[in-house]
Design a protein around this motif. Structure first.
Motif, mmCIF file in Angstrom:
data_model
loop_
_atom_site.group_PDB
_atom_site.id
_atom_site.type_symbol
_atom_site.label_atom_id
_atom_site.label_comp_id
_atom_site.label_asym_id
_atom_site.label_seq_id
_atom_site.Cartn_x
_atom_site.Cartn_y
_atom_site.Cartn_z
ATOM 1 N N MET A 1 -7.034 9.781 -4.059
ATOM 2 C CA MET A 1 -6.552 9.059 -5.239
ATOM 3 C C MET A 1 -7.681 8.640 -6.178
ATOM 4 O O MET A 1 -7.456 8.404 -7.365
ATOM 5 N N VAL B 1 0.626 4.276 -2.789
ATOM 6 C CA VAL B 1 0.368 5.686 -2.508
ATOM 7 C C VAL B 1 1.501 6.559 -3.058
ATOM 8 O O VAL B 1 1.259 7.623 -3.645
ATOM 9 N N GLN C 1 -6.444 9.253 2.047
ATOM 10 C CA GLN C 1 -5.564 9.123 0.880
ATOM 11 C C GLN C 1 -6.294 8.423 -0.268
ATOM 12 O O GLN C 1 -6.187 8.838 -1.433
ATOM 13 N N ALA C 2 -7.036 7.367 0.066
ATOM 14 C CA ALA C 2 -7.792 6.646 -0.959
ATOM 15 C C ALA C 2 -8.835 7.556 -1.590
ATOM 16 O O ALA C 2 -9.066 7.511 -2.807
ATOM 17 N N TRP D 1 0.811 -1.214 0.000
ATOM 18 C CA TRP D 1 0.000 0.000 0.000
ATOM 19 C C TRP D 1 0.849 1.271 0.000
ATOM 20 O O TRP D 1 0.549 2.212 -0.752
ATOM 21 N N ASP D 2 1.898 1.310 0.783
ATOM 22 C CA ASP D 2 2.736 2.515 0.844
ATOM 23 C C ASP D 2 3.361 2.821 -0.512
ATOM 24 O O ASP D 2 3.413 3.987 -0.935
ATOM 25 N N PRO E 1 -5.193 7.088 -10.148
ATOM 26 C CA PRO E 1 -4.481 6.121 -9.289
ATOM 27 C C PRO E 1 -5.366 4.978 -8.778
ATOM 28 O O PRO E 1 -4.978 3.808 -8.839
ATOM 29 N N LEU E 2 -6.553 5.332 -8.276
ATOM 30 C CA LEU E 2 -7.410 4.335 -7.640
ATOM 31 C C LEU E 2 -8.827 4.428 -8.194
ATOM 32 O O LEU E 2 -9.474 5.470 -8.085
ATOM 33 N N ALA F 1 -5.507 6.923 6.058
ATOM 34 C CA ALA F 1 -5.279 6.175 4.814
ATOM 35 C C ALA F 1 -6.524 6.194 3.928
ATOM 36 O O ALA F 1 -6.423 6.268 2.695
ATOM 37 N N ALA G 1 1.256 7.322 -6.779
ATOM 38 C CA ALA G 1 0.080 8.058 -7.255
ATOM 39 C C ALA G 1 0.436 9.324 -8.050
ATOM 40 O O ALA G 1 -0.159 9.568 -9.108
ATOM 41 N N ILE H 1 -8.614 -1.530 3.992
ATOM 42 C CA ILE H 1 -7.539 -0.702 4.552
ATOM 43 C C ILE H 1 -7.413 -0.946 6.056
ATOM 44 O O ILE H 1 -6.307 -1.054 6.601
#
Length: 412
Positions: free
Chosen positions: A238, A168, A234-235, A164-165, A181-182, A231, A171, A198
């Protein structure tokens, strides 16, 4: 329980158990499997049932389970029951069973020894109420996967992420190349699914169990979960330009290299297969986001509303039996992208991603699905929260976490 990677079961044929009906009977089966990969899998169930001399009458309902379930429930409670209907493992049909509207299959289960080959045990436990078995689990679907487009990362000039890191971190390069990205669709359950995956990956299975199983509101409001919500934020960023509705449309973005990845259950494999893509070559799969290799033991089961026609009742038994036969379990699950509920079947044709899932299952690194731990009402409230969170950038991660903890505190 081990999975034998041989070819013997393909040649084994279909074992009917109670399937020897004397005359052909039409049986309507309702479900929400309408994507390309799902339709191919349903065709395997229909073919196996038709081979018993009965006739599968397809009752597909377009859209997600959130759309289909109220229609199914309305028909059953309204006196127009279908022969069989799909639900997810867990508590979705609990009230229908309690109301005496669903058929008890305990006798057939004992006759065929379901407890001896259905694995893990929690699958059959999810079909059991007051010691009686009311449904037939047909697969194990895990949502704990990140699917990556190898083409998208090649086009962006970055290596395919291993966790996952790294995803990210990649991205910005994806966005610079004009790649989302997602990919996340707008169906309510998709954003909740992303959050739950997550959570398990970053906070661990114990935290997941305590929150959804034990309803630990203090933990849900604490610092460990704050990292999960960060997180999820972040999703959200993205996936801001994802702009699709259905889950399989998001999968298509990954297949076509228009998106770097998608957090989605292993049913996405059916779409990759229909598109002719090869695991490890065209796409990469990261169970547990490459952090915690855990799979959830959710999936699909079929319930059988009570019938007044004895011939339809016989056909129900035939369908229940054939769904669990070794040959049907193999054919269906290879098309569906899911794992079989039997531990004694041939999976020689399994692709690299399915084999990863089998290895994780064999190690016992499993958790129950949220539907198995929380009532349908609680799950709906969580869904609604994350629809709002992903759609409304003004809703901060901290405020969303506070509301999440309140839902957990009141959940049953």
């Amino acid at each position: 329980m081990r999975y034998r990677l041989t070819t013997a079961a393909f040649a084994a044929g279909v074992v009917f158990g109670a399937a020897g009906s004397a005359s052909a009977t039409d049986l309507e089966v309702t479900h929400w499997w309408t994507s390309g990969g799902e339709a191919a899998a349903v065709a395997e169930l229909a073919k196996a049932f038709d081979a018993t001399g009965n006739k599968w009458v397809d009752g597909a309902i377009a859209g997600s389970g959130d759309i289909a379930r109220p229609i199914m429930i309305g028909r059953i409670t309204g006196g127009d029951p279908m022969g069989a209907t799909q639900f997810n493992h867990g508590r979705q049909a609990e009230e229908l069973v309690q109301a005496g509207l669903m058929r008890d299959f305990t006798e057939l289960a004992e006759k065929e020894g379901w407890t001896k080959f259905i694995h893990p045990k929690s699958l059959l436990d999810g079909c059991t109420l007051d010691g009686k078995i009311y449904c037939v689990p047909v697969n194990i679907h895990s949502q704990q996967w990140l699917w990556l487009s190898n083409k998208a990362f090649a086009d962006a000039g970055v290596a395919v992420p291993k966790n996952w890191d790294e995803f990210v971190a990649a991205a910005p390069a994806l966005e610079k190349a004009g790649i989302v990205p997602l990919a996340i669709g707008q169906q309510p359950w998709q954003t909740t699914l992303a959050f739950q995956v997550i959570l398990v990956a970053l906070a661990g299975p114990e935290t997941f169990q305590k929150i959804f199983g034990d309803k630990d509101a203090t933990l849900a409001a604490g610092p460990e979960m704050a990292k999960v919500f960060a997180a999820a934020d972040q999703a959200r960023a993205m996936s801001a330009k994802s702009n699709v509705q259905e889950w399989n449309q998001a999968t298509s973005m990954v297949i076509n290299g228009k998106a770097g990845g998608q957090i989605m259950g292993d049913w996405a494999q059916g779409e990759f297969q229909v598109a002719g893509q090869v695991a490890g070559k065209d796409y990469t799969c990261l169970p547990g986001l490459g952090v915690n290799e855990i799979i959830s033991t959710g999936g699909d089961a079929f319930y059988f509303p009570k019938q007044t026609d004895p011939e339809k009742a016989k056909a129900q038994e035939a369908l229940a039996s054939v769904m669990l036969s070794p040959a049907t379990q193999v054919a269906f699950n290879l098309k569906k992208g899911s794992l079989p509920v039997r531990g004694d079947v041939d999976l020689n044709a399994a692709n690299d991603c399915m084999k990863k899932g089998l290895e994780i299952l064999a190690k016992g690194n499993i958790i129950p699905a949220p539907d198995q731990l929380m009532s349908a009402d609680g799950v709906t409230q969580v869904n609604d929260l994350f629809v709002e969170f992903f759609a409304n950038k003004e809703l901060s991660a901290a405020d969303a976490q506070k509301r999440f903890a309140e839902i957990i505190a009141a959940a049953d």
